[in-house]
Write an enzyme that holds these catalytic residues in place. Structure first.
Site, PDB file in Angstrom:
ATOM      1  N   HIS A 172       0.852  -1.186   0.000  1.00 46.22           N
ATOM      2  CA  HIS A 172       0.000   0.000   0.000  1.00 46.22           C
ATOM      3  C   HIS A 172       0.891   1.240   0.000  1.00 46.22           C
ATOM      4  CE1 HIS A 172      -3.581  -2.403   1.758  1.00 46.22           C
ATOM      5  NE2 HIS A 172      -3.616  -2.373   0.446  1.00 46.22           N
TER       6      HIS A 172
ATOM      7  N   THR B 144       1.981  -0.030  -9.602  1.00 42.74           N
ATOM      8  CA  THR B 144       2.842   1.018  -9.065  1.00 42.74           C
ATOM      9  C   THR B 144       3.977   0.431  -8.244  1.00 42.74           C
ATOM     10  OG1 THR B 144       0.908   2.464  -8.981  1.00 42.74           O
ATOM     11  CG2 THR B 144       2.860   3.178  -7.761  1.00 42.74           C
TER      12      THR B 144
ATOM     13  N   HIS C 286     -10.152  -0.204  -2.369  1.00 37.56           N
ATOM     14  CA  HIS C 286     -10.329  -1.552  -2.908  1.00 37.56           C
ATOM     15  C   HIS C 286     -10.200  -2.611  -1.803  1.00 37.56           C
ATOM     16  CE1 HIS C 286      -6.061  -0.782  -2.803  1.00 37.56           C
ATOM     17  NE2 HIS C 286      -5.789  -2.038  -3.066  1.00 37.56           N
TER      18      HIS C 286
ATOM     19  N   ARG D  15      -7.790 -13.994   1.369  1.00 39.72           N
ATOM     20  CA  ARG D  15      -8.588 -15.206   1.515  1.00 39.72           C
ATOM     21  C   ARG D  15      -8.135 -16.286   0.544  1.00 39.72           C
ATOM     22  NH1 ARG D  15     -11.998 -17.183  -1.285  1.00 39.72           N
ATOM     23  NH2 ARG D  15     -14.029 -18.040  -1.111  1.00 39.72           N
TER      24      ARG D  15
END
Length: 148
Positions: A17, A45, A96, A105
């Site tokens: 992130h 990115t 998101h 998961r």
């Protein structure tokens, strides 16, 4: 269904992130020699930044918010990803977030090792299993029995 063999040369996904990208880049720089022996993948990115800062080849998926997390999840299901290094930010809301949770998961469901912070990534990369083949066990969710 047969459990896949994990090859000696791993297919490693790198995700971070925004607030964790610099931490991931520093971690990759520290472990560049080991990571260079494997195939690296990343969300858009993150992959661009890791490549620019380390010169390691990185296959890039879309950016996470644009579907990159879902692309990686699909590759896990297809048996094409062996390890996930995901430095996620637990204190910042992500647009998101459902995709992130779905990726986590799927990684657990398919018994993929996943590191979510620097110390777990250090443990994972220092494991002897990273450089050897490995027979991953899966669960047949219809029967509840392991698949070898």
């Amino acid at each position: 269904m047969q459990a896949p063999n994990v090859p000696e040369t791993k297919r490693i996904v790198l995700i971070a992130h925004d607030n964790k990208k610099q931490d991931l880049v520093e971690w990759v720089q520290l472990h560049k020699s080991e990571l260079s022996r494997h195939h690296l993948y990343a969300t858009g990115t993150t992959g661009r930044i890791v490549h620019e800062k380390t010169d390691l080849p990185v296959h890039r998926f879309l950016s996470g918010p644009l579907g990159g997390d879902q692309q990686i999840g699909a590759k896990i299901v297809e048996g094409e990803i062996d390890v996930v290094i995901f430095f996620w930010d637990p204190l910042t809301a992500q647009p998101h977030d459902p995709d992130v949770k779905a990726l986590l998961r799927i990684a657990v469901l398919y018994n993929i090792p996943i590191a979510n912070n620097r110390i777990s990534a250090d443990y994972l990369i220092s494991s002897d299993l990273l450089s050897s083949s490995y027979k991953r066990t899966l669960i047949d969710y219809n029967t509840g029995l392991p698949i070898y």
